[in-house]
Write an enzyme that holds these catalytic residues in place. Structure first.
Site, PDB file in Angstrom:
ATOM      1  N   ASN A  21     -54.324   3.846  61.766  1.00 14.39           N
ATOM      2  CA  ASN A  21     -55.473   3.947  62.666  1.00 14.39           C
ATOM      3  C   ASN A  21     -56.393   2.780  62.349  1.00 14.39           C
ATOM      4  O   ASN A  21     -56.874   2.650  61.228  1.00 14.39           O
ATOM      5  CB  ASN A  21     -56.212   5.280  62.442  1.00 14.39           C
ATOM      6  N   GLY A  22     -56.618   1.926  63.332  1.00 16.04           N
ATOM      7  CA  GLY A  22     -57.482   0.771  63.107  1.00 16.04           C
ATOM      8  C   GLY A  22     -56.959  -0.450  63.831  1.00 16.04           C
ATOM      9  O   GLY A  22     -56.118  -0.370  64.720  1.00 16.04           O
ATOM     10  N   GLY A  78     -55.817  10.105  71.026  1.00 16.12           N
ATOM     11  CA  GLY A  78     -54.777   9.321  71.679  1.00 16.12           C
ATOM     12  C   GLY A  78     -53.831  10.208  72.444  1.00 16.12           C
ATOM     13  O   GLY A  78     -53.333  11.195  71.901  1.00 16.12           O
ATOM     14  N   CYS A 108     -65.522  -4.260  70.367  1.00 16.90           N
ATOM     15  CA  CYS A 108     -65.114  -3.807  69.038  1.00 16.90           C
ATOM     16  C   CYS A 108     -63.778  -4.430  68.661  1.00 16.90           C
ATOM     17  O   CYS A 108     -62.885  -4.562  69.497  1.00 16.90           O
ATOM     18  CB  CYS A 108     -64.992  -2.279  69.004  1.00 16.90           C
ATOM     19  N   CYS A 142     -56.073   5.767  67.760  1.00 14.52           N
ATOM     20  CA  CYS A 142     -55.102   6.750  67.299  1.00 14.52           C
ATOM     21  C   CYS A 142     -55.673   7.699  66.255  1.00 14.52           C
ATOM     22  O   CYS A 142     -56.801   7.558  65.800  1.00 14.52           O
ATOM     23  CB  CYS A 142     -53.872   6.055  66.727  1.00 14.52           C
ATOM     24  N   CYS A 150     -71.015  -2.989  67.956  1.00  8.40           N
ATOM     25  CA  CYS A 150     -71.000  -2.844  69.415  1.00  8.40           C
ATOM     26  C   CYS A 150     -72.409  -2.840  70.005  1.00  8.40           C
ATOM     27  O   CYS A 150     -72.594  -3.100  71.197  1.00  8.40           O
ATOM     28  CB  CYS A 150     -70.251  -1.577  69.814  1.00  8.40           C
ATOM     29  N   TYR A 188     -69.034   9.541  70.114  1.00  5.80           N
ATOM     30  CA  TYR A 188     -68.059   9.847  71.156  1.00  5.80           C
ATOM     31  C   TYR A 188     -66.697  10.307  70.655  1.00  5.80           C
ATOM     32  O   TYR A 188     -66.151  11.291  71.138  1.00  5.80           O
ATOM     33  CB  TYR A 188     -67.883   8.602  72.056  1.00  5.80           C
ATOM     34  N   CYS A 224     -71.311   0.805  60.824  1.00  8.58           N
ATOM     35  CA  CYS A 224     -71.087  -0.408  61.611  1.00  8.58           C
ATOM     36  C   CYS A 224     -71.739  -0.238  62.979  1.00  8.58           C
ATOM     37  O   CYS A 224     -71.469   0.733  63.684  1.00  8.58           O
ATOM     38  CB  CYS A 224     -69.590  -0.669  61.773  1.00  8.58           C
TER      39      CYS A 224
END
Length: 563
Positions: free
Chosen positions: A189-190, A114, A470, A88, A524, A330, A521
């Site tokens: 968001n998260g 989103g 993720c 989102c 992934c 991305y 981070c």
């Protein structure tokens, strides 16, 4: 709790316990796909009244009972089915008489984060929180008359990607709840990795939940907090959360922005010429509403905005930031500044690195639009080979299509991407894409290019191989579904049918980031999680799994690697 669907028969098909690219052990956490039970339907627009504010009464928008949500035989999501999906985007505005309209425009700028649902909450002059949410794009949910129903000088907004199924509108944010000290709205968001544990604890103590969203947990934690004043309730609640959260809250007189101590998801602050304060997930939202970018909301920071100005508070002891690298690969728009870096410049450099480290004799460089375009431009500039539009993306693909009875091969990809024969025929083609997830879309793109006359097809991927799922606000498949977790590069190359395949080197990526490399981070790519997932993931199953327009079980995917 919602029922969980899993592919128990597929879980045994994991022959490689090690990351094939590093030969290091990987922890394979299955992925849950939660499909909440049918919930009662409520009006699509709700304005809280004082009579509703008793205890922890939550009220959320839902579809009209008269709406027809039936699907045609072919259900197609506007996002590339192969891509990880950002959950989102959020917006918060304080101090502007046209707050709802500005919020609407800012959400439009964040639409790429989103497309499943959108919502806005404003605070009227009577200090009542007004909310409108709906399913679909921002332009489909809101119109002039609906925005007229959202008066006030401060607002929060949300755009959402979701796979929640029939009752999905129940989960569209912002959420609004009433409790003993007033009303509060939140947009998040998260993803919280300890959501199930917190929810179970709250339910054990009598809390009643209306959604399957982890965001609702935050409202309950604020409501039961004994801390004073209000922003201390938020801090008290956030200290119990684990995982990723960039959130904006609104009350009768305040706007609050908060970011988790690791800073997984982006959140920036800007200001309009009239002094209005704006928060947004990306700077592209600030640009559209003519707000000047000031700074990021720092990891672990709580910013409180009211009539006395902006006050900063510290959430808890700071950790080393672990910002999501996929924002630069991305998710974010190329014209955004994310984590202090230009997304466009990052992607251009990724393409240059690919051209330097993985060159190949070719006649033309093309991109998989839209996310691969900037990296392809970088590859072309560095290699000296011309960039051309070999694939044209249709921007008018809706969610559902009726496929003819005579099956069309690779129907989902062909709906969205059209090859340009004049660019491809007889050419040695380099195709630049941002990532490979399951590999099924890549194999269909390669096939599409060959059918259009390409002599050779060389895939170049502007990210390292994705080998782990993720847990911090991105909808990725479970680890055992990721093709790079199962196969080596040469095996993936054979699977997708390209003449050669190369990924962005992980070591070179970190080298490019320089002194900032430790603040990102890479879970992934490595399976090394900054906040350890404590709640397992399982495969998505049944009709909720969609891959390039093919609906059904995972085993039914044509040319899929599950046997």
């Amino acid at each position: 709790m919602a029922a969980t669907t899993s592919f128990s028969s597929s879980l045994s098909l994991i022959p490689k316990p090690n990351n094939p690219h590093t030969n290091k052990p990987l922890l394979l956490f299955p992925k849950p796909f939660l499909k909440p039970p049918h919930l009662s339907l409520l009006p699509s627009s709700i304005s809280p009244s004082p009579s509703l504010i008793h205890g922890v009464s939550s009220y959320f928008s839902s579809p009209s009972p008269t709406e027809d949500h039936s699907h045609t035989p072919f259900d197609y999501n506007d996002e590339d089915d192969e891509k990880p999906r950002e959950e989102c985007g959020v917006v918060g505005i304080y101090g502007d008489p046209e707050a709802s309209r500005l919020c609407y425009l800012a959400l439009h700028a964040l639409q790429h984060r989103g497309q499943e649902g959108a919502g806005i909450v404003t605070v009227s002059n009577e200090k009542v929180l007004q909310t409108i949410t709906g399913v679909g794009l921002v332009s489909e949910v809101f119109n002039e008359s609906k925005l007229d129903q959202l008066p006030g000088e401060f607002a929060i907004g949300h755009v959402r990607y979701s796979t929640a199924g029939a009752s999905m509108l129940k989960n569209v944010q912002p959420f609004v709840a009433g409790y003993r000290f007033g009303s509060i709205g939140v947009a998040h968001n998260g993803n919280l990795v300890n959501y199930k544990t917190l929810r179970a604890m709250l339910e054990e103590n009598g809390s009643i939940f209306n959604t399957s969203s982890d965001t609702e947990v935050v409202l309950h934690l604020i409501a039961i907090s004994k801390a004073r004043p209000f922003f201390m309730r938020i801090i008290d609640a956030c200290e119990k959360l684990q995982g990723a959260y960039s959130m904006v809250f609104v009350t009768e007189d305040k706007l609050v922005a908060v970011r988790d101590p690791y800073g997984f998801r982006p959140l920036v602050m800007g200001r309009r010429s009239n002094g209005a304060v704006v928060f947004a997930s990306e700077t592209c939202a600030l640009d559209l509403i003519e707000a000047t970018y000031e700074r990021e909301v720092y990891p672990g920071e709580v910013l409180v905005v009211d009539k006395d100005g902006v006050k900063s508070q510290c959430l808890m002891p700071k950790f080393e930031p672990k910002q999501c690298i996929f924002e630069h690969i991305y998710f974010s728009l190329p014209n955004s500044i994310v984590f202090g870096r230009s997304v466009y410049e990052s992607r251009h450099v990724f393409g240059e690195i690919l051209a330097t480290e993985s060159p190949v004799e070719c006649d033309v460089v093309i991109a998989v639009p839209d996310s691969g375009v900037v990296a392809a431009l970088g590859y072309a500039a560095k290699s000296g080979v011309p960039f051309q539009q070999g694939l044209i993306r249709s921007h008018y693909v809706g969610r559902t299509f009726i496929e003819p009875s005579q099956k069309i091969r690779d129907f989902g990809v062909k709906l969205k991407l059209s090859p340009v024969r004049g660019v491809l025929e007889g050419k040695r083609v380099v195709v630049v894409d941002d990532s490979i997830v399951r590999g099924t879309t890549s194999s269909k793109i390669v096939r599409l290019l060959r059918e259009a006359g390409a002599k050779e097809v060389h895939m170049r991927i502007a990210s390292p191989p994705i080998v782990a799922s993720c847990y911090y606000g991105v909808d990725t498949p479970s680890s055992e579904e990721l093709i790079s977790n199962r196969l080596r590069v040469e095996e993936i190359n054979k699977f997708i049918g390209s003449d050669s395949l190369a990924f962005l080197s992980f070591d070179t990526l970190k080298k490019h980031l320089g002194k900032d490399s430790k603040s990102f981070c890479y879970a992934c790519f490595t399976g090394d999680y900054p906040v350890k997932p404590t709640e397992v993931k399982v495969k998505r199953g049944g009709g909720d799994f969609i891959d390039d327009g093919l609906v059904g079980s995972f085993e039914s995917i044509e040319a899929g690697w599950v046997r």
